[in-house]
Scaffold this active site. Structure first.
Site, PDB file in Angstrom:
ATOM      1  N   CYS A   1       0.492  -1.628   0.057  1.00  0.00           N
ATOM      2  CA  CYS A   1       0.400   0.106   0.122  1.00  0.00           C
ATOM      3  C   CYS A   1       1.080   1.236   0.019  1.00  0.00           C
ATOM      4  O   CYS A   1       1.959   1.694   0.776  1.00  0.00           O
ATOM      5  CB  CYS A   1      -0.566   0.192   1.442  1.00  0.00           C
ATOM      6  SG  CYS A   1      -2.126  -1.285   1.638  1.00  0.00           S
ATOM      7  N   ASP A   2       0.210   2.346  -0.259  1.00  0.00           N
ATOM      8  CA  ASP A   2       0.973   3.492  -0.103  1.00  0.00           C
ATOM      9  C   ASP A   2       0.205   4.451  -0.266  1.00  0.00           C
ATOM     10  O   ASP A   2      -1.379   4.544  -0.670  1.00  0.00           O
ATOM     11  CB  ASP A   2       2.139   3.792  -1.602  1.00  0.00           C
ATOM     12  CG  ASP A   2       2.752   5.136  -1.364  1.00  0.00           C
ATOM     13  OD1 ASP A   2       3.879   4.637  -0.370  1.00  0.00           O
ATOM     14  OD2 ASP A   2       2.521   6.476  -1.808  1.00  0.00           O
ATOM     15  N   SER A   3       0.212   5.544  -0.058  1.00  0.00           N
ATOM     16  CA  SER A   3      -0.657   7.348   0.290  1.00  0.00           C
ATOM     17  C   SER A   3      -0.385   8.000   0.222  1.00  0.00           C
ATOM     18  O   SER A   3       1.192   8.648   0.297  1.00  0.00           O
ATOM     19  CB  SER A   3      -1.886   7.052   1.452  1.00  0.00           C
ATOM     20  OG  SER A   3      -2.301   5.395   2.042  1.00  0.00           O
TER      21      SER A   3
END
Length: 196
Positions: free
Chosen positions: A69-71
């Protein structure tokens, strides 16, 4: 025996979200060098980073489902990850207050058993409160904003300075649970297959 679910992230918030729905992930941070990805479209950026993180961890496992995941937070046309220091966090909050941002989270699932990878993005609109300079400085002094994409933690003290959300709230914490359920379904799994 449930398939091993691997979280390619050191994020305690993502781990807690998975645990809250009955998934106990094997935590294997990717240590992927994010600076090598130069992309100006936030949707493409988070999808590329999420996939890169999951793929960096994959060789360590034989048969597992690996989630990366990456935000990032988009304010106006500026993409923001974690603030580099206190000064940057304060300056960013001065831009964010009374404003609306879009929180993009890329989700990648690498299924080693089926040799298949799914990559998706979830976007949530975040309405920030008009926090005072004193509140911003006090919040940044807690250290919390320095650990979070966008410089705030919805599930922490930062939640006090968010007026409302449009879209998935767990996405803002770092992982969209509804999107995860859908992605698992698209890979022919049921979310309950991964319960403890």
């Amino acid at each position: 025996m449930a398939m091993q679910f691997v979280l390619a992230s050191a994020s305690p918030a993502r781990r807690r979200l998975l645990q809250s729905v009955g998934i106990e992930p094997t935590v294997s941070p990717s240590n992927f060098n994010e600076s090598q990805i130069q992309e100006r479209d936030p949707r493409l950026l988070v999808k590329t980073l999420a996939r890169s993180k999951a793929e960096a961890v994959a060789p360590q496992f034989n048969s597992a489902l690996i989630m990366g995941c990456d935000s990032v937070l988009l304010i106006g046309s500026e993409i923001h990850g974690k603030p580099a220091n206190t000064e940057e966090a304060i300056a960013r909050w001065q831009k964010m207050r009374g404003n609306v941002g879009e929180l993009y989270t890329g989700h990648a699932l690498v299924d080693l058993q089926q040799q298949h990878t799914l990559v998706r993005c979830q976007v949530t609109r975040v309405y920030f409160a008009n926090a005072s300079d004193r509140q911003i400085e006090a919040y940044v002094a807690t250290g919390e904003p320095l650990k979070c994409a966008g410089g705030f933690a919805l599930e922490g003290k930062g939640g006090l300075f968010v007026e409302k959300l449009e879209g998935c709230h767990t996405n803002v914490i770092g992982l969209s649970l509804p999107l995860l359920r859908q992605m698992l379904s698209d890979l022919s799994y049921d979310i309950t297959d991964f319960w403890l």
